[in-house]
Design a protein around this motif. Structure first.
Motif, PDB file in Angstrom:
ATOM      1  N   THR A 242       0.820  -1.203   0.000  1.00  0.00           N
ATOM      2  CA  THR A 242       0.000   0.000   0.000  1.00  0.00           C
ATOM      3  C   THR A 242       0.861   1.264   0.000  1.00  0.00           C
ATOM      4  O   THR A 242       0.573   2.223  -0.712  1.00  0.00           O
ATOM      5  N   GLU A 264      -9.625  -3.640   1.000  1.00  0.00           N
ATOM      6  CA  GLU A 264      -8.597  -3.322   1.984  1.00  0.00           C
ATOM      7  C   GLU A 264      -9.166  -2.418   3.079  1.00  0.00           C
ATOM      8  O   GLU A 264     -10.366  -2.347   3.249  1.00  0.00           O
ATOM      9  N   ARG A 265      -8.287  -1.709   3.796  1.00  0.00           N
ATOM     10  CA  ARG A 265      -8.720  -0.986   4.997  1.00  0.00           C
ATOM     11  C   ARG A 265      -9.411   0.352   4.706  1.00  0.00           C
ATOM     12  O   ARG A 265      -8.999   1.063   3.799  1.00  0.00           O
ATOM     13  N   GLU A 268      -7.069   3.422   5.123  1.00  0.00           N
ATOM     14  CA  GLU A 268      -6.111   3.717   4.053  1.00  0.00           C
ATOM     15  C   GLU A 268      -6.737   4.634   3.008  1.00  0.00           C
ATOM     16  O   GLU A 268      -6.049   5.451   2.396  1.00  0.00           O
ATOM     17  N   ASP A 332      -5.446  -2.120  -5.171  1.00  0.00           N
ATOM     18  CA  ASP A 332      -4.953  -2.669  -3.902  1.00  0.00           C
ATOM     19  C   ASP A 332      -6.142  -3.302  -3.187  1.00  0.00           C
ATOM     20  O   ASP A 332      -6.983  -2.578  -2.687  1.00  0.00           O
TER      21      ASP A 332
ATOM     22  N   ARG B 352       1.355   0.475  12.023  1.00  0.00           N
ATOM     23  CA  ARG B 352       1.298   1.230  10.774  1.00  0.00           C
ATOM     24  C   ARG B 352       0.798   2.642  10.952  1.00  0.00           C
ATOM     25  O   ARG B 352       0.964   3.463  10.082  1.00  0.00           O
TER      26      ARG B 352
END
Ligand SMILES: Nc1ncnc2c1ncn2[C@@H]1O[C@H](COP(=O)(O)OP(=O)(O)OP(=O)(O)O)[C@@H](O)[C@H]1O
Ligand SMILES: [Mg+2]
Lengths: 587, 463
Positions: A242, A264-265, A268, A332, B352
């Motif tokens: 990412t 995905e998240r 993000e 992604d 992260r």
């Protein structure tokens, strides 16, 4: 065509719904299911039975519920207003959804992907009476300060232009032009629909020859990708897929970025949404958001819409390509897309191939990457799409089906290495396992900067490869057992890793490294290697070279020298050469 | 909506599933009430439905049910639990029913345990540093308010103590705001739950904590609802009541096993190690229920705990968790055996969200670079140790020997601390610099020269 077909649900298994009574419905048509009119798509026809994949949470749906279809395929709405917008997998606007139902996504919401009230300043480029062909640019809109939106004649429409509006402000629902076609009069608007699963046509494909400059040294210098090329970034969790995609979306020199967050998240995407309006593109002084379209179908959003999200994204990319732009698509992660495919196919009772994935996984991946390329568009301009897909192999094991199939269809493979990531060597792209097939295609571009670019690049690469070989020996006997010249190779390789390969995305100076700077750093490193090796051959100790102040300074150039002040590297190079020369005379 | 028809003809039972024939007007996902011959009530949910039959999963399990004499009613709406501030200080089962002997929760507010996906547009990017007082976390793997940061552990490792220490010590440096802990136990033994309850009590937060227990002796399928019940209450408290909620979920490996059991009784095609292909999406529907919103003050910070079968980080449970969460705290048996608490592995651990929560104005300007340098130098230690194991320590270069000294000091002084030792971030960074100052200045190439100038401790002052 507007005649609605109606049928009824007979079975529900997760998002897969079986219905009967929809005689005449076609594959990939939209079907609205149940009292909430949930959006679904026909994905299979089996005699009497229509199999529909529902893109929203369908709890509560029951046998007997109504299904309606208008015979239209699942489509993307293409027009001004895509830029800076964020959509779910089936192009529903997330900003609009939040205005309707707050912080959570509820089901059954239907909103236009584009603002239907906004007036766009339209500038016509053709006049009534002109013969017009499909794909022709008939006018322009300043869509964002960075993007001129070129209004195209829809595909399949050609003939004499009967009329076109004067320059002025229009919405996407107003009639803008009319064309006398063989099939009758066609009224054109600023926006059109395009079926999400169907590639948009072009005149012909060309061989890519310009590198996509990413500002990431290991990519641009060692494993470059061409505009119109394809690349995969496989890596276990936390290895930097990412981060790499974000870095490319920020700094690569494409005109348009389509960023697809596929399974995905959520955070993000929020990161992109908060960062991009603030980050300034140095080339034009404008915020990066002004060239970016985002698709976010995060891991907790309905899985079937995840399967569509990559097609929604790439269709938007093709639309801007057709205007003559260079578009970069980040997906992604394609593994989450493949998992969505697996989940749906298993609910359909398909015979699985490897690891439960359907046998058509390879074909679908190939079709997706095939939508990249440099093409001559129908309007005659060149446009290109570069696709960069992240791959998330279970257990970080590259022998699994998605990584394996993907590697067959991409020409650039940036393999992320867990050991490098653990050691915080970022980007953790392995210089041993990665490859690119674009080196010779784009060599000419670099030659304009430096004739010997490829030779220099290969020389430095060889130091790294030699280091890799020696490391195997060192593991057994220690480095002291090696002759000084080989110890010197290890030393230089270590410097190359720190001074060149490692690049911290959070370092304000180093996050983007201009090609010219890459070249100068590379040349300094090669000088250190070549001149130093000569000294070592003549009896100077590796330690003596290593402890020179000017030598340890080399790792700081990347973060201390700005892209615009490269003469500092020239000055450094002089000092380096002088120091090495002094060591020589002291022999 | 509810049809309220009672069906008595089960056509089959398999694992946690029952099959009911001849159903009418039943929706996918509908909640089902099942009464066995003695009249005991169980709750289930429809997984699949067509014109003839429905497949229903039963959260309390099917043990003791028989095909005859079981009565089934489809009650229509999705599984809901009550949510209210009054639930703080209380203990519930996995379905949100009180098991502490105190009265039922009386409220009109019912929420669907499955929640709804948060719109990515509506999220606020998490940035607030949480000081846990543990150097390995604060210094190198910073926890951020609204983050989902799991602990990857192994059997016998002190993950519970670490989680309890964090629950006790965690605080925000900038402001005093309402803080609560929600603890959900899936398939763990009672003494684990007891340990948490006691330690919450000791630190005085039990009265504003809520506890959801589905212990080892409860039916495994109930574990699938337990974290969702906990997170449903968390969402209410965080986003409607503005609290900052820390949710501890233990043990996610048991949760995944329950899902595998359910999947196999449905006859689904398994993916790796028998787990269903949708394990990733299922876990995401739990883990993504963390974060902050633009609207609403509160936050949900998630700390799931999982034990890695045979300490294998590539096992599907830790692997897929790592692919969803925002980093991981990995515990290492080797450190544990050396007597180091907390045995937080130096290299595979990662936060992260650290990058945006630290630095000037948040922690300290040099924080990021100190962490990066510690990681890089410790990675080198690991390489040199591997080499030393082969060629012998005497054969190492002088510099390599210095690194080994640094490595030992790092583990014994920086990582290691007491269960009740609460270090401030300044203390953590100070210890970090002491460690780094064991290395020659030139080795600190990840750190800006001015910071080396400012913080590096010359040899004679660094005992
Ligand atoms: N170029 C870089 N510069 C600085 N830090 C980096 C870089 N690349 C990766 N990192 C660090 O590694 C962490 C993980 O990276 P990232 O989130 O990109 O992993 P990922 O491969 O996408 O993982 P997942 O598959 O779980 O999504 C980041 O949060 C960051 O701390
Ligand atoms: Mg990622």
């Amino acid at each position: 065509m507007d005649e609605a077909l109606t049928g009824k649900v007979i079975a529900v298994n997760g998002p897969i719904v079986k219905a009967v009574g929809l005689t005449g419905i076609k594959m990939f048509d939209i079907a609205e299911v149940g009292a909430d009119r949930l959006i679904g798509e026909v994905i299979r026809l089996a005699g009497e039975i229509t199999i529909i994949q529902v893109y929203e949470d369908n709890t509560g749906l029951k046998p007997g519920d109504e299904v309606i279809s208008y015979g239209r395929p699942l489509s993307v709405l293409l027009g001004p207003g895509l830029i800076a917008n964020i959509y779910d997998g089936i192009q529903r606007p997330l900003v609009g959804i939040s205005e309707v139902c707050g912080s959570y996504i509820k089901k059954g919401i239907k909103l236009s992907p584009l603002d239907v009230n906004k007036k766009w300043d339209f500038q016509p480029l053709v006049k009534a009476g002109d013969e017009i062909r499909e794909g022709t640019i008939i006018g322009e809109i300043q869509e964002s300060p960075l993007v001129i939106h070129r209004v195209l004649v829809p595909l399949g429409i050609s003939g004499r232009l009967v009329n076109i509006v004067n320059a002025g402000a229009y919405t996407i629902e107003e009639n803008i032009f009319a064309i006398d076609t063989t099939a009758g009069l066609y009224n054109g608007k600023l926006a059109t629909y395009w079926p999400v699963r169907k590639p948009r046509p072009n005149k012909n494909r060309k061989k890519p020859f310009v590198p996509l400059i990413t500002g990431q040294r290991i990519i641009d210098t060692f494993f470059p990708i061409a505009r119109g090329g394809t690349a995969a970034i496989p890596g276990g969790f936390g290895t930097g897929k990412t981060m790499t995609q974000h870095a490319l979306a920020k700094w690569c020199n494409a005109d348009i970025i389509v960023y697809i967050g596929c399974g995905e998240r959520g955070n993000e995407m929020t990161d992109v949404l908060t960062d991009f309006p603030k980050l300034i593109d140095e080339r034009n002084g404008r915020p990066l958001i002004e060239r970016t379209v985002m698709i976010a179908n995060t891991s907790n959003m309905p899985v079937p819409a995840r399967e569509v999200s990559i097609y929604t994204g790439v269709t938007i990319a093709e639309y801007y390509r057709d205007m003559g732009y260079s578009v970069a698509v980040m997906a992604d992660s394609t593994s989450r897309w493949a998992e969505a495919l697996r989940e749906l196919s298993s609910r359909l009772g398909d015979m699985p191939a490897e690891e439960g994935f359907p046998p058509y996984l390879g074909t679908r991946l190939a079709e997706f990457y095939e939508r990249a390329g440099l093409v001559e568009t129908l309007s005659g301009r060149d446009g290109d799409i570069t696709i960069i897909g992240a791959v998330s192999p279970p257990g970080g094991d590259f022998s699994e089906p998605v990584t394996q199939h993907t590697s067959r269809f991409v020409r650039c493979f940036w393999a992320l290495d867990k050991i490098l990531a653990d050691a915080r060597h970022y980007p953790s792209i392995s210089w041993i396992d990665s490859y690119t097939e674009y080196l010779t295609d784009i060599e000419d571009w670099w030659k304009n900067l430096d004739d010997k670019w490829l030779i220099t690049r290969n020389d430095v690469m060889n130091i790294l490869l030699e280091d890799h070989r020696l490391e195997q020996v060192v593991k057994l006997v220690g480095s002291d057992a090696l002759p000084p010249s080989e110890q010197y190779i290890l030393f230089c390789a270590e410097i190359i890793k720190n001074a060149f390969l490692q690049q911290n995305s959070f370092d304000p100076q180093d996050k983007f490294c201009a090609p010219e700077k890459q070249l100068k750093l590379l040349n300094s490193l090669l000088t250190l290697y070549k001149k130093g090796l000569e000294l070592v051959h003549n009896g100077v100790s590796v330690k003596n070279i290593a402890t020179q102040d000017v030598v340890s300074e080399i790792v700081r150039l990347k973060s201390e020298v700005p892209n615009k002040e490269l003469t500092e590297i020239d000055a450094y190079m002089k000092r380096l050469e002088q120091t090495l020369a002094t060591l020589k005379t002291s022999l | 909506m509810s049809s309220e028809i009672e069906y008595t003809n089960l056509s089959g039972i398999s694992g946690p599933l029952i099959f009911v024939d001849g159903v009418k007007d039943v929706g996918y996902g509908d909640i089902v009430e099942i009464r066995d011959a003695t009249g005991v009530l169980r709750i289930g949910q429809t997984l699949e439905v067509d014109e003839q039959k429905a497949v229903v999963q039963i959260f309390e399990g099917t043990s003791g049910l028989s095909v005859q004499g079981t009565r089934v009613t489809f009650v229509g709406k999705a599984l809901e639990i009550p949510v209210d501030r009054e639930m703080l200080g209380r203990v519930f089962d996995g379905l949100g029913r009180p098991i502490d002997g105190a009265p039922q929760i009386i409220t009109d507010r019912m929420m669907n345990v499955n929640g709804l996906p948060i719109n990515p547009w509506s999220r606020e990017y998490p940035r607030d540093f949480i000081q846990t007082g543990i150097s390995a976390i604060d210094g190198m793997n910073t926890l951020i308010r609204g983050q989902k940061l799991p602990i990857f552990s192994g059997s016998g490792l002190p993950h519970n103590r670490i989680a309890a220490q964090i629950a006790r010590q965690a605080r925000i440096l900038t402001a005093e705001e309402e803080f609560t802990v929600i603890f959900a136990a899936m398939g763990v033994k009672f003494d684990v739950a007891r340990f948490f309850i006691d330690s919450l009590e000791e630190s005085g937060v039990l009265t504003h904590s809520a506890i959801f227990l589905s212990l080892a002796d409860s039916p495994s399928i109930e574990r699938l609802v337990t974290p969702r019940s906990a997170l449903t209450l968390a969402e209410y408290l965080a986003f409607e009541e503005g609290m900052h909620v820390l949710v501890i979920l233990t043990d996610m490996t048991n949760y995944c096993e329950a899902l595998r059991e359910l999947s196999s009784s449905r006859g689904e095609i398994p993916s790796r190690k028998g787990y269903p292909g949708y394990l990733y999406s299922d876990l995401a529907s739990v883990y993504e229920r963390a974060g902050r919103l633009k609207e609403g003050k509160g936050s949900i910070t998630q700390m799931p705990i999982l034990t890695m079968p045979s300490d294998d980080i590539s096992h599907p449970v830790p692997d897929l968790t790592g692919y969803i969460t925002e980093g991981q705290i990995v515990l290492e048996r080797e450190l544990f055996n050396k007597g180091i608490y907390p045995p937080i592995a130096g290299l595979p651990s990662l936060s992260r969200l650290m990058k945006d929560g630290i630095g000037e104005g948040r922690t300290r300007k040099d924080h990021g670079q100190v962490a990066a340098q510690l990681f890089a130098s410790y990675a080198k230690v690991k390489r040199i140790r591997a080499l030393a194991a082969i060629v012998g320590e005497e054969e190492l270069s002088d510099l390599d020997k210095i690194y080994l000294k640094f490595g030992t000091a790092f583990e014994e002084t920086f990582l290691c601390q007491a269960y009740d030792e609460n270090r401030s971030i300044e203390q953590t960074l100070e210890i970090g610099w002491k460690m780094l100052s064991l290395l020659p200045r030139d080795e600190l190439y990840r750190i800006a020269r001015e910071d080396i100038q400012r913080y590096y401790i010359p040899e004679k002052e660094n005992e």
